[in-house]
Design an enzyme around this catalytic site. Structure first.
Site, PDB file in Angstrom:
ATOM      1  N   SER A 127      24.862  11.609  -2.894  1.00 56.75           N
ATOM      2  CA  SER A 127      25.716  12.732  -2.488  1.00 56.75           C
ATOM      3  C   SER A 127      25.956  12.781  -0.985  1.00 56.75           C
ATOM      4  O   SER A 127      26.964  13.333  -0.535  1.00 56.75           O
ATOM      5  CB  SER A 127      25.129  14.065  -2.965  1.00 56.75           C
ATOM      6  OG  SER A 127      23.792  14.218  -2.558  1.00 56.75           O
ATOM      7  N   HIS A 178      24.038  16.812   2.728  1.00 57.07           N
ATOM      8  CA  HIS A 178      25.454  16.993   2.426  1.00 57.07           C
ATOM      9  C   HIS A 178      26.242  17.298   3.700  1.00 57.07           C
ATOM     10  O   HIS A 178      27.324  16.756   3.917  1.00 57.07           O
ATOM     11  CB  HIS A 178      25.637  18.124   1.412  1.00 57.07           C
ATOM     12  CG  HIS A 178      25.040  17.827   0.076  1.00 57.07           C
ATOM     13  ND1 HIS A 178      24.930  18.771  -0.921  1.00 57.07           N
ATOM     14  CD2 HIS A 178      24.524  16.675  -0.430  1.00 57.07           C
ATOM     15  CE1 HIS A 178      24.381  18.215  -1.979  1.00 57.07           C
ATOM     16  NE2 HIS A 178      24.121  16.949  -1.709  1.00 57.07           N
TER      17      HIS A 178
END
Length: 226
Positions: A127, A178
């Site tokens: 991610s 992220h």
């Protein structure tokens, strides 16, 4: 098999990354049968742990390896599915070589921020790179002239904001990774020319963005080690 060959010819890097990520996940299931989702298994396969990197600087390779390691089937499946769709899109926009560079470097920037902000937690997952791709598409859509990319960029902008807010209220999700991926992806979108929008940014802007990425990652490493 024929369909897979066609996909590989169109987007060889995306399919190769999916293959490598899948092989590593399967290897974890075999070696750590029943315990593959444990913190120890993820760490042993290359998960990020900031305090360990601080103690052993030769472990800086962990800035890269967490991109290919996942906690359990749900984590792996969601990221693999996202990589399949977003990866192919990004590979068409930037070309195979620049897409590979962007994917790896966005993952590094995400893991670098994780290393600084959550040094005692083992972190892993694609991610970091995927959020970098989201951010890169947002940048190219915002500054470019292609109507489709503009629409796509607006959609991804909303997606990034929703996910980052969701991360705040979700335990055990690495928001720093992220966010670091978003920062890296945005800078890399400026630095690396897209195939269809090569004239968006001036050379000095590309150089400045590349320098900004370098300082971001280097700064994170130096804060961790010293």
């Amino acid at each position: 098999m024929t369909a897979l060959k066609r996909e590989f010819k169109k987007t060889p890097v995306t399919i190769s990354l999916l293959g490598l990520t899948s092989l590593i996940f399967v290897a974890m299931q075999i070696i750590y049968f029943g315990q593959a989702s444990s913190v120890q298994a993820v760490f042993d396969f290359g998960g990020m742990l900031g305090v360990y990197v601080k103690a052993y600087p030769n472990q800086l390779w962990r800035l890269v390896t967490p991109i290919f390691v996942h906690f359990g089937w749900e984590h792996f499946f969601f990221n693999a599915l996202t990589l399949y769709f977003v990866g192919q899109m990004a590979e068409h926009i930037w070309g195979s070589r620049r897409f590979l560079v962007m994917y790896i470097l966005a993952g590094i920037s995400g893991n670098a921020l994780t290393m600084v902000s959550s040094p005692n937690a083992v972190a892993a997952g694609a991610s970091t790179s995927l959020f970098g791709l989201f951010a890169a598409i947002v940048i190219i859509g915002y500054f470019g002239r292609n109507p489709y990319l503009k629409h796509l960029g607006r959609s991804y902008q909303i997606l990034i904001l929703i996910n980052l807010v969701f991360n705040i209220f979700t335990p055990n999700v690495g928001i720093a990774g992220h966010l670091g991926g978003v920062i890296g992806g945005a800078l890399l979108a400026i630095c690396l020319p897209a195939q269809y929008e090569k004239q968006i940014f001036k050379p000095w802007q590309r150089i400045l963005a590349g320098f900004g990425y370098f300082i971001f990652v280097l700064g994170s490493v130096l804060i961790t080690l010293f």
